[in-house]
Design a protein around this motif. Structure first.
Motif, PDB file in Angstrom:
ATOM      1  N   LYS A  24      31.567  49.180  43.494  1.00 34.85           N
ATOM      2  CA  LYS A  24      32.575  49.947  44.241  1.00 34.85           C
ATOM      3  C   LYS A  24      32.718  49.367  45.647  1.00 34.85           C
ATOM      4  CE  LYS A  24      35.239  53.638  44.966  1.00 34.85           C
ATOM      5  NZ  LYS A  24      36.516  53.826  44.307  1.00 34.85           N
ATOM      6  N   LYS A  25      31.601  49.049  46.290  1.00 40.16           N
ATOM      7  CA  LYS A  25      31.661  48.459  47.635  1.00 40.16           C
ATOM      8  C   LYS A  25      32.350  47.097  47.593  1.00 40.16           C
ATOM      9  CE  LYS A  25      30.049  50.117  50.871  1.00 40.16           C
ATOM     10  NZ  LYS A  25      30.790  50.931  51.843  1.00 40.16           N
ATOM     11  N   GLY A  26      32.042  46.286  46.582  1.00 35.02           N
ATOM     12  CA  GLY A  26      32.665  44.973  46.461  1.00 35.02           C
ATOM     13  C   GLY A  26      34.151  45.060  46.198  1.00 35.02           C
ATOM     14  N   THR A  30      38.233  43.155  47.328  1.00 38.21           N
ATOM     15  CA  THR A  30      38.735  42.171  46.360  1.00 38.21           C
ATOM     16  C   THR A  30      39.320  42.879  45.145  1.00 38.21           C
ATOM     17  OG1 THR A  30      38.227  40.071  45.269  1.00 38.21           O
ATOM     18  CG2 THR A  30      36.584  41.816  45.062  1.00 38.21           C
ATOM     19  N   SER A  31      40.018  42.135  44.334  1.00 45.42           N
ATOM     20  CA  SER A  31      40.624  42.694  43.129  1.00 45.42           C
ATOM     21  C   SER A  31      39.601  42.748  41.994  1.00 45.42           C
ATOM     22  CB  SER A  31      41.816  41.840  42.698  1.00 45.42           C
ATOM     23  OG  SER A  31      41.366  40.560  42.281  1.00 45.42           O
ATOM     24  N   PRO A  32      39.847  43.593  41.005  1.00 40.21           N
ATOM     25  CA  PRO A  32      38.930  43.662  39.864  1.00 40.21           C
ATOM     26  C   PRO A  32      38.714  42.318  39.158  1.00 40.21           C
ATOM     27  CG  PRO A  32      40.338  45.584  39.857  1.00 40.21           C
ATOM     28  CD  PRO A  32      40.860  44.667  40.939  1.00 40.21           C
ATOM     29  N   ILE A  33      39.768  41.509  38.996  1.00 40.44           N
ATOM     30  CA  ILE A  33      39.610  40.246  38.273  1.00 40.44           C
ATOM     31  C   ILE A  33      38.749  39.261  39.060  1.00 40.44           C
ATOM     32  CG2 ILE A  33      41.773  39.198  39.083  1.00 40.44           C
ATOM     33  CD1 ILE A  33      40.273  38.847  35.554  1.00 40.44           C
ATOM     34  N   VAL A  34      38.877  39.233  40.373  1.00 41.21           N
ATOM     35  CA  VAL A  34      38.039  38.336  41.189  1.00 41.21           C
ATOM     36  C   VAL A  34      36.594  38.834  41.196  1.00 41.21           C
ATOM     37  CG1 VAL A  34      37.645  37.469  43.538  1.00 41.21           C
ATOM     38  CG2 VAL A  34      39.958  37.487  42.578  1.00 41.21           C
ATOM     39  N   GLY A  35      36.411  40.129  41.293  1.00 39.80           N
ATOM     40  CA  GLY A  35      35.058  40.685  41.215  1.00 39.80           C
ATOM     41  C   GLY A  35      34.411  40.350  39.885  1.00 39.80           C
ATOM     42  N   LEU A  36      35.169  40.462  38.825  1.00 41.59           N
ATOM     43  CA  LEU A  36      34.673  40.151  37.485  1.00 41.59           C
ATOM     44  C   LEU A  36      34.328  38.664  37.373  1.00 41.59           C
ATOM     45  CD1 LEU A  36      34.069  41.342  34.703  1.00 41.59           C
ATOM     46  CD2 LEU A  36      36.453  40.925  34.095  1.00 41.59           C
ATOM     47  N   TYR A  86      37.259  48.853  33.513  1.00 42.91           N
ATOM     48  CA  TYR A  86      36.277  49.631  34.264  1.00 42.91           C
ATOM     49  C   TYR A  86      36.399  49.341  35.760  1.00 42.91           C
ATOM     50  CZ  TYR A  86      31.662  50.395  36.355  1.00 42.91           C
ATOM     51  OH  TYR A  86      30.642  50.742  37.195  1.00 42.91           O
ATOM     52  N   PHE A  87      36.469  48.057  36.145  1.00 50.39           N
ATOM     53  CA  PHE A  87      36.624  47.706  37.560  1.00 50.39           C
ATOM     54  C   PHE A  87      37.928  48.261  38.112  1.00 50.39           C
ATOM     55  CE2 PHE A  87      33.765  43.758  38.461  1.00 50.39           C
ATOM     56  CZ  PHE A  87      32.646  44.522  38.217  1.00 50.39           C
ATOM     57  N   GLY A  88      38.993  48.211  37.315  1.00 46.01           N
ATOM     58  CA  GLY A  88      40.270  48.772  37.755  1.00 46.01           C
ATOM     59  C   GLY A  88      40.145  50.260  38.038  1.00 46.01           C
ATOM     60  N   ALA A  89      39.495  50.987  37.134  1.00 52.07           N
ATOM     61  CA  ALA A  89      39.293  52.423  37.337  1.00 52.07           C
ATOM     62  C   ALA A  89      38.372  52.682  38.519  1.00 52.07           C
ATOM     63  CB  ALA A  89      38.698  53.051  36.069  1.00 52.07           C
ATOM     64  N   LEU A  90      37.320  51.873  38.657  1.00 54.90           N
ATOM     65  CA  LEU A  90      36.364  52.055  39.749  1.00 54.90           C
ATOM     66  C   LEU A  90      37.016  51.806  41.101  1.00 54.90           C
ATOM     67  CD1 LEU A  90      33.362  52.740  40.121  1.00 54.90           C
ATOM     68  CD2 LEU A  90      32.878  50.289  40.059  1.00 54.90           C
TER      69      LEU A  90
END
Length: 142
Positions: A24-26, A30-36, A86-90
């Motif tokens: 969540k902090k990350g 940044t966007s979910p795809i970059v975080g992933l 999941y990252f998108g929702a988070l």
């Protein structure tokens, strides 16, 4: 259950429980795809180092193609698609609500186990499914 299994499960719960806070902090910057992408790059590096250190390169190379395809499919489904949603929702929602709802996957697994693997629909499994649904409802109204 053996003590070492319980210790491993407790460690798993602690690690999985702490990770969404870091994610969540990350995702704030940044966007979910970059975080992933960063998450999976770190996983790939760690997994290959571990395979080398454990001397499992021969097993890695000799794994049957069907097994490789099964794990590749689970990587795409769970490691990419599910993590991306999941990252998108988070990124968009409250962690305290996202995590309990996303953690209802055992309900899906139980249903698919019954439908696809022919596992028994026991009273305890039905009660467990009801508890999962009740928990999601409590999180939703909370």
């Amino acid at each position: 259950m053996q003590a070492n299994v319980i210790i491993l499960l407790i460690l798993t719960a602690l690690l999985w429980g702490a990770t969404p806070i870091m994610e969540k902090k990350g995702l704030e910057t940044t966007s979910p795809i970059v975080g992933l992408a960063f998450r999976n790059l770190a996983i790939i590096i760690c997994v290959f180092i571990t395979v080398l250190v454990m001397g499992k390169t021969k097993e890695l190379i000799s794994t049957p193609p069907k097994t490789m395809l099964l794990f590749a499919a689970t990587g795409i489904i769970a490691g990419f698609l599910a993590m991306l949603t999941y990252f998108g929702a988070l990124k968009l929602g409250a962690t305290s609500k996202i995590i309990p709802i996303s953690a209802t996957y055992p309900l899906v697994t139980a249903l698919l186990g019954i439908l696809i693997l022919g596992e028994q629909a026991t009273l305890f499994r039905i009660l467990g499914a009801g508890l999962i649904i009740g928990g999601v409802w409590l999180v939703k109204i909370g």
